[in-house]
Motif scaffolding. Structure first.
Motif, mmCIF file in Angstrom:
data_model
loop_
_atom_site.group_PDB
_atom_site.id
_atom_site.type_symbol
_atom_site.label_atom_id
_atom_site.label_comp_id
_atom_site.label_asym_id
_atom_site.label_seq_id
_atom_site.Cartn_x
_atom_site.Cartn_y
_atom_site.Cartn_z
ATOM 1 N N MET A 167 0.851 -1.183 0.000
ATOM 2 C CA MET A 167 0.000 0.000 0.000
ATOM 3 C C MET A 167 0.887 1.234 0.000
ATOM 4 N N THR A 168 0.758 2.065 -0.981
ATOM 5 C CA THR A 168 1.616 3.236 -1.085
ATOM 6 C C THR A 168 0.892 4.468 -0.577
ATOM 7 N N GLU A 169 1.679 5.445 -0.148
ATOM 8 C CA GLU A 169 1.117 6.690 0.334
ATOM 9 C C GLU A 169 2.187 7.758 0.220
ATOM 10 N N THR A 170 1.781 9.003 0.331
ATOM 11 C CA THR A 170 2.701 10.124 0.297
ATOM 12 C C THR A 170 2.644 10.833 1.638
ATOM 13 N N THR A 171 3.695 11.581 1.931
ATOM 14 C CA THR A 171 3.709 12.307 3.192
ATOM 15 C C THR A 171 2.586 13.320 3.240
ATOM 16 N N GLN A 172 2.375 14.013 2.151
ATOM 17 C CA GLN A 172 1.258 14.922 2.061
ATOM 18 C C GLN A 172 0.104 14.200 1.389
ATOM 19 N N PRO A 173 -1.069 14.121 2.028
ATOM 20 C CA PRO A 173 -2.177 13.381 1.459
ATOM 21 C C PRO A 173 -2.640 13.970 0.151
ATOM 22 N N ARG A 174 -3.020 13.085 -0.744
ATOM 23 C CA ARG A 174 -3.452 13.500 -2.071
ATOM 24 C C ARG A 174 -4.966 13.642 -2.081
ATOM 25 N N HIS A 175 -5.447 14.830 -2.472
ATOM 26 C CA HIS A 175 -6.884 15.081 -2.531
ATOM 27 C C HIS A 175 -7.306 14.987 -4.003
ATOM 28 N N GLN A 176 -7.760 13.870 -4.421
ATOM 29 C CA GLN A 176 -8.101 13.663 -5.814
ATOM 30 C C GLN A 176 -9.540 14.055 -6.066
ATOM 31 N N ASP A 177 -9.845 14.307 -7.369
ATOM 32 C CA ASP A 177 -11.175 14.747 -7.753
ATOM 33 C C ASP A 177 -12.125 13.575 -7.958
ATOM 34 N N GLY A 178 -11.603 12.381 -8.245
ATOM 35 C CA GLY A 178 -12.448 11.233 -8.508
ATOM 36 C C GLY A 178 -12.210 10.108 -7.530
ATOM 37 N N ASP A 179 -12.713 8.922 -7.907
ATOM 38 C CA ASP A 179 -12.595 7.744 -7.055
ATOM 39 C C ASP A 179 -11.661 6.726 -7.698
ATOM 40 N N SER A 180 -11.029 5.903 -6.867
ATOM 41 C CA SER A 180 -10.159 4.848 -7.363
ATOM 42 C C SER A 180 -10.674 3.502 -6.888
ATOM 43 N N LEU A 181 -10.385 2.436 -7.665
ATOM 44 C CA LEU A 181 -10.828 1.103 -7.282
ATOM 45 C C LEU A 181 -10.184 0.641 -5.978
ATOM 46 N N PRO A 182 -8.868 0.850 -5.766
ATOM 47 C CA PRO A 182 -8.289 0.463 -4.473
ATOM 48 C C PRO A 182 -8.972 1.157 -3.302
ATOM 49 N N GLY A 183 -9.291 2.429 -3.466
ATOM 50 C CA GLY A 183 -9.984 3.147 -2.410
ATOM 51 C C GLY A 183 -11.351 2.564 -2.136
ATOM 52 N N PHE A 184 -12.056 2.185 -3.198
ATOM 53 C CA PHE A 184 -13.382 1.590 -3.054
ATOM 54 C C PHE A 184 -13.304 0.264 -2.302
ATOM 55 N N LEU A 185 -12.332 -0.574 -2.646
ATOM 56 C CA LEU A 185 -12.201 -1.883 -1.997
ATOM 57 C C LEU A 185 -11.791 -1.742 -0.528
ATOM 58 N N LEU A 186 -10.916 -0.800 -0.241
ATOM 59 C CA LEU A 186 -10.522 -0.560 1.146
ATOM 60 C C LEU A 186 -11.716 -0.087 1.975
ATOM 61 N N ALA A 187 -12.500 0.812 1.407
ATOM 62 C CA ALA A 187 -13.675 1.308 2.119
ATOM 63 C C ALA A 187 -14.697 0.194 2.328
ATOM 64 N N LEU A 188 -14.874 -0.648 1.307
ATOM 65 C CA LEU A 188 -15.827 -1.756 1.429
ATOM 66 C C LEU A 188 -15.415 -2.693 2.565
ATOM 67 N N ALA A 189 -14.137 -3.050 2.614
ATOM 68 C CA ALA A 189 -13.648 -3.920 3.688
ATOM 69 C C ALA A 189 -13.847 -3.267 5.054
ATOM 70 N N PRO A 215 -2.543 17.109 7.312
ATOM 71 C CA PRO A 215 -1.399 17.145 6.392
ATOM 72 C C PRO A 215 -0.346 16.090 6.693
ATOM 73 N N ILE A 216 -0.742 14.840 6.654
ATOM 74 C CA ILE A 216 0.169 13.724 6.916
ATOM 75 C C ILE A 216 -0.460 12.480 6.310
ATOM 76 N N GLY A 217 0.348 11.468 6.029
ATOM 77 C CA GLY A 217 -0.177 10.230 5.481
ATOM 78 C C GLY A 217 -1.188 9.601 6.425
ATOM 79 N N PHE A 240 -3.178 8.241 11.931
ATOM 80 C CA PHE A 240 -3.829 7.429 12.957
ATOM 81 C C PHE A 240 -2.889 7.191 14.130
ATOM 82 N N MET A 241 -1.634 6.901 13.831
ATOM 83 C CA MET A 241 -0.658 6.691 14.903
ATOM 84 C C MET A 241 -0.483 7.958 15.727
ATOM 85 N N LEU A 242 -0.483 9.096 15.061
ATOM 86 C CA LEU A 242 -0.380 10.377 15.760
ATOM 87 C C LEU A 242 -1.545 10.553 16.730
ATOM 88 N N GLU A 243 -2.743 10.213 16.275
ATOM 89 C CA GLU A 243 -3.941 10.347 17.112
ATOM 90 C C GLU A 243 -3.862 9.490 18.370
#
Length: 304
Positions: free
Chosen positions: A1-23, A180-182, A187-190
């Motif tokens: 699972m990849t991520e960036t230090t600064q979260p990416r705010h995309q305009d659309g939806d992705s299949l990986p995001g959909f599957l993660l949310a479903l789970a 402004p963090i991955g 979550f770990m910060l919280e």
């Protein structure tokens, strides 16, 4: 699972995001069974264990993904630390309300609250993020609104649980998206912010003889230890999904968990199932199907 230090705010939806949310939402749908087994333990103690035992789970994820340096940087940045403290306070309040509701026999109120949650999230998305929806998506939201109205009418009033759950989770989701963090570091910060308070409370319970942990009841000890995994895993999934989906899509998919909670409350916990529910559930599932097909169609058009 990849991520960036600064979260990416995309305009659309992705299949990986959909599957993660479903789970995530299916997992949360089954969570009442776990919390019901802890109903004899005070909600505050359960929440404290959810926080403390989430630390090693979330920490292992950061080590595996090589993101410990990002967390250290966040802990040294006042703005990120402050935002983490804000989202931590909100999500801990949400956990406490939910744990109490399930243990006190208000699973139906919890389900109603999570039906209302996406509507509040959509409101935030439209007003604050200016998210645009397709006509089919508007229709799906309309069907969901009708279903929520029917369920609310059946209850006869909006109890505290049904109001506080959407308020706390909707606000948490909004600020979590802007942290402004991955997602895993966030979550770990919280939980690191919350851990000293939770650990102090656990020590106090132990010293006063009120603790259920390590008190000659292996089942209680095992279940409290397991609170870390059942808390951290779906929230990490959710945090990653939220970065890959629009807030409106997350809002609609949130109907999965309350539908499962409602069915569990009726068929497993013995709460009544009336005519209004028999009308509302098909409307909600129709909204989910309609919105999902619209999302898939939008993704296909974007690839052309």
């Amino acid at each position: 699972m990849t991520e960036t230090t600064q979260p990416r705010h995309q305009d659309g939806d992705s299949l990986p995001g959909f599957l993660l949310a479903l789970a995530t939402y299916v997992f949360w749908g089954f969570l009442p069974f776990y919390m019901k087994a802890l109903a004899h333990i005070a909600p505050a103690e359960v929440v404290a264990h959810r926080i403390v035992w989430s630390v090693p789970v979330a920490g292992a994820v950061l080590v595996a993904t090589g993101r410990t340096a990002d967390l250290a940087r966040a802990l040294r940045t006042p703005r990120m630390l402050g935002m983490g403290a804000l989202t931590a306070a909100i999500v801990s309040l949400n956990w406490g309300i939910y744990v109490w509701a399930i243990g006190a026999g208000h699973a139906l109120d919890a389900a109603l609250g999570y039906y209302i949650t996406p509507l509040f999230s959509i409101f935030l998305g439209r007003v604050l993020l200016h998210e645009r929806l397709l006509p089919a998506q508007w229709l799906a939201i309309g069907l969901a609104c009708i279903a929520v109205a029917i369920l609310t009418w059946e209850v006869g009033h909006l109890p505290v649980v049904a109001l506080s759950l959407p308020l706390t989770w909707g606000v948490y989701a909004f600020f979590k998206r802007s942290l402004p963090i991955g997602p895993n570091q966030g979550f770990m910060l919280e939980i690191l912010v919350l851990a000293p308070f939770a650990l102090g409370y656990m020590i106090r319970l132990s010293l006063t003889g009120q603790s259920h942990f390590m008190q000659d009841v292996p089942f209680d000890t095992a279940m409290l230890l397991g609170c870390g995994a059942v808390t951290a895993v779906p929230l990490i999934f959710y945090a990653n999904a939220a970065k890959r989906l629009t807030l409106s899509t997350i809002a609609i998919m949130q109907y999965i968990a309350p539908t499962m909670i409602f069915l569990i409350a009726v068929f497993m916990f013995g709460e009544p199932f009336g005519r209004a529910q028999a009308i509302a559930f098909p409307l909600i599932w129709a909204a989910l199907v309609l919105y999902t097909f619209a999302m898939i169609g939008q993704a296909r058009r974007a690839r052309r």
